[in-house]
Design a protein around this motif. Structure first.
Motif, PDB file in Angstrom:
ATOM      1  N   MET A   1       0.721  -1.042  -0.423  1.00 27.52           N
ATOM      2  CA  MET A   1      -0.183   0.175   0.141  1.00 27.52           C
ATOM      3  C   MET A   1       0.915   1.113   0.207  1.00 27.52           C
ATOM      4  SD  MET A   1      -3.097   1.116   2.772  1.00 27.52           S
ATOM      5  CE  MET A   1      -3.313  -0.151   3.486  1.00 27.52           C
ATOM      6  N   ASN A   2       0.925   2.314  -0.965  1.00 29.65           N
ATOM      7  CA  ASN A   2       1.434   4.004  -1.001  1.00 29.65           C
ATOM      8  C   ASN A   2       0.603   4.449   0.054  1.00 29.65           C
ATOM      9  OD1 ASN A   2      -0.714   4.909  -2.655  1.00 29.65           O
ATOM     10  ND2 ASN A   2       0.257   3.463  -4.756  1.00 29.65           N
ATOM     11  N   ASN A   3       1.362   6.038  -0.512  1.00 28.07           N
ATOM     12  CA  ASN A   3       0.784   6.993   0.668  1.00 28.07           C
ATOM     13  C   ASN A   3      -0.305   7.214   0.077  1.00 28.07           C
ATOM     14  OD1 ASN A   3       3.379   6.267   3.039  1.00 28.07           O
ATOM     15  ND2 ASN A   3       4.437   7.916   1.336  1.00 28.07           N
ATOM     16  N   PHE A   4      -0.438   7.362  -1.543  1.00 28.14           N
ATOM     17  CA  PHE A   4      -1.777   7.968  -1.531  1.00 28.14           C
ATOM     18  C   PHE A   4      -2.693   7.224  -1.409  1.00 28.14           C
ATOM     19  CE2 PHE A   4       1.622   9.850  -5.078  1.00 28.14           C
ATOM     20  CZ  PHE A   4       1.492  10.806  -4.093  1.00 28.14           C
ATOM     21  N   GLU A   5      -2.490   5.841  -1.173  1.00 29.91           N
ATOM     22  CA  GLU A   5      -3.713   4.973  -1.047  1.00 29.91           C
ATOM     23  C   GLU A   5      -4.138   5.638   0.383  1.00 29.91           C
ATOM     24  OE1 GLU A   5      -5.450   0.279  -2.049  1.00 29.91           O
ATOM     25  OE2 GLU A   5      -3.167   0.836  -1.411  1.00 29.91           O
ATOM     26  N   TYR A   6      -3.775   5.173   1.439  1.00 28.33           N
ATOM     27  CA  TYR A   6      -4.134   6.220   3.595  1.00 28.33           C
ATOM     28  C   TYR A   6      -4.754   7.696   2.336  1.00 28.33           C
ATOM     29  CZ  TYR A   6      -0.697   2.202   4.878  1.00 28.33           C
ATOM     30  OH  TYR A   6      -0.102   1.474   5.292  1.00 28.33           O
ATOM     31  N   LEU A   7      -4.379   8.303   1.826  1.00 25.16           N
ATOM     32  CA  LEU A   7      -4.865   9.199   1.579  1.00 25.16           C
ATOM     33  C   LEU A   7      -6.035   8.850   0.726  1.00 25.16           C
ATOM     34  CD1 LEU A   7      -4.856  12.864   1.151  1.00 25.16           C
ATOM     35  CD2 LEU A   7      -3.917  12.475  -0.877  1.00 25.16           C
ATOM     36  N   GLY A   8      -7.035   8.105   0.775  1.00 24.74           N
ATOM     37  CA  GLY A   8      -7.631   8.107  -0.022  1.00 24.74           C
ATOM     38  C   GLY A   8      -8.849   7.106   1.494  1.00 24.74           C
ATOM     39  N   TYR A   9      -8.638   6.083   1.745  1.00 21.30           N
ATOM     40  CA  TYR A   9      -8.786   5.800   3.136  1.00 21.30           C
ATOM     41  C   TYR A   9      -9.175   6.966   3.449  1.00 21.30           C
ATOM     42  CZ  TYR A   9      -7.697   0.798   2.608  1.00 21.30           C
ATOM     43  OH  TYR A   9      -8.122   0.052   1.375  1.00 21.30           O
ATOM     44  N   ALA A  10      -8.356   7.514   4.039  1.00 21.67           N
ATOM     45  CA  ALA A  10      -8.410   9.004   4.494  1.00 21.67           C
ATOM     46  C   ALA A  10      -9.457   9.799   4.697  1.00 21.67           C
ATOM     47  CB  ALA A  10      -7.061   9.787   5.587  1.00 21.67           C
ATOM     48  N   ALA A  11     -10.111  10.453   2.741  1.00 20.79           N
ATOM     49  CA  ALA A  11     -10.864  11.237   2.264  1.00 20.79           C
ATOM     50  C   ALA A  11     -12.027  10.284   2.375  1.00 20.79           C
ATOM     51  CB  ALA A  11      -9.931  11.230   1.172  1.00 20.79           C
TER      52      ALA A  11
ATOM     53  N   GLY B   1     -14.446   2.766  -9.242  1.00 20.81           N
ATOM     54  CA  GLY B   1     -13.712   2.464  -8.374  1.00 20.81           C
ATOM     55  C   GLY B   1     -13.573   0.532  -7.791  1.00 20.81           C
ATOM     56  N   ILE B   2     -14.475   0.018  -8.247  1.00 18.55           N
ATOM     57  CA  ILE B   2     -14.789  -1.169  -9.153  1.00 18.55           C
ATOM     58  C   ILE B   2     -13.779  -1.498 -10.289  1.00 18.55           C
ATOM     59  CG2 ILE B   2     -15.819  -3.380  -9.504  1.00 18.55           C
ATOM     60  CD1 ILE B   2     -18.202  -1.944  -7.374  1.00 18.55           C
ATOM     61  N   SER B   3     -14.140  -1.244 -10.945  1.00 16.09           N
ATOM     62  CA  SER B   3     -13.218  -0.316 -12.398  1.00 16.09           C
ATOM     63  C   SER B   3     -11.449  -0.946 -11.997  1.00 16.09           C
ATOM     64  CB  SER B   3     -13.686   0.443 -13.117  1.00 16.09           C
ATOM     65  OG  SER B   3     -13.340   1.234 -13.026  1.00 16.09           O
ATOM     66  N   MET B   4     -11.064   0.409 -11.097  1.00 17.67           N
ATOM     67  CA  MET B   4      -9.568   0.562 -10.975  1.00 17.67           C
ATOM     68  C   MET B   4      -9.008  -0.413  -9.531  1.00 17.67           C
ATOM     69  SD  MET B   4      -9.584   3.219 -12.666  1.00 17.67           S
ATOM     70  CE  MET B   4      -7.911   3.764 -12.365  1.00 17.67           C
ATOM     71  N   GLY B   5     -10.261  -0.754  -9.339  1.00 19.51           N
ATOM     72  CA  GLY B   5      -9.568  -2.096  -8.010  1.00 19.51           C
ATOM     73  C   GLY B   5      -9.408  -1.402  -6.658  1.00 19.51           C
ATOM     74  N   SER B   6      -9.918   0.329  -6.858  1.00 18.40           N
ATOM     75  CA  SER B   6      -9.237   0.743  -5.651  1.00 18.40           C
ATOM     76  C   SER B   6     -10.123   0.565  -4.054  1.00 18.40           C
ATOM     77  CB  SER B   6     -10.051   2.430  -5.897  1.00 18.40           C
ATOM     78  OG  SER B   6      -9.280   3.555  -4.694  1.00 18.40           O
ATOM     79  N   LEU B   7      -9.887  -0.605  -3.283  1.00 20.03           N
ATOM     80  CA  LEU B   7     -10.589  -0.372  -2.289  1.00 20.03           C
ATOM     81  C   LEU B   7     -11.117   0.357  -1.050  1.00 20.03           C
ATOM     82  CD1 LEU B   7     -11.764  -3.015  -0.176  1.00 20.03           C
ATOM     83  CD2 LEU B   7      -8.933  -2.763   0.623  1.00 20.03           C
TER      84      LEU B   7
END
Length: 83
Positions: A1-11, A54-60
């Motif tokens: 998991m990269n730092n940008f993904e943490y940003l996505g979880y926070a948002a 999000g599903i199409s991008m595979g972004s949890l």
């Protein structure tokens, strides 16, 4: 998991939490007079599209946040349609 993904979880967490008090108030009071039908329908469709994206991008983070937000919006819309 990269730092940008943490940003996505926070948002996602913050924007989803923002809907909880409104959905709870609508569900418990059954009062939706001050909620615009245009807003409710447009927001619900938009969040559904974000969930699909999000599903199409595979972004949890996008899938989780938009899935929960979609449920909250569906409650608001359901009560709005019934009132």
């Amino acid at each position: 998991m990269n730092n940008f993904e943490y940003l996505g979880y926070a948002a996602g967490l913050l924007t989803t939490i923002a809907f909880i008090p409104q959905a709870w108030k609508v569900f418990s009071s059954r009062k939706t007079r001050d909620i615009s039908m245009t807003w409710a329908v447009t927001m619900t469709i938009g969040v559904f599209f974000w969930l699909c994206y999000g599903i199409s991008m595979g972004s949890l983070p996008m899938m989780l946040a938009n899935g929960v937000t979609l449920i909250l919006l569906a409650v608001i819309l359901w009560v709005k349609l019934g009132s």
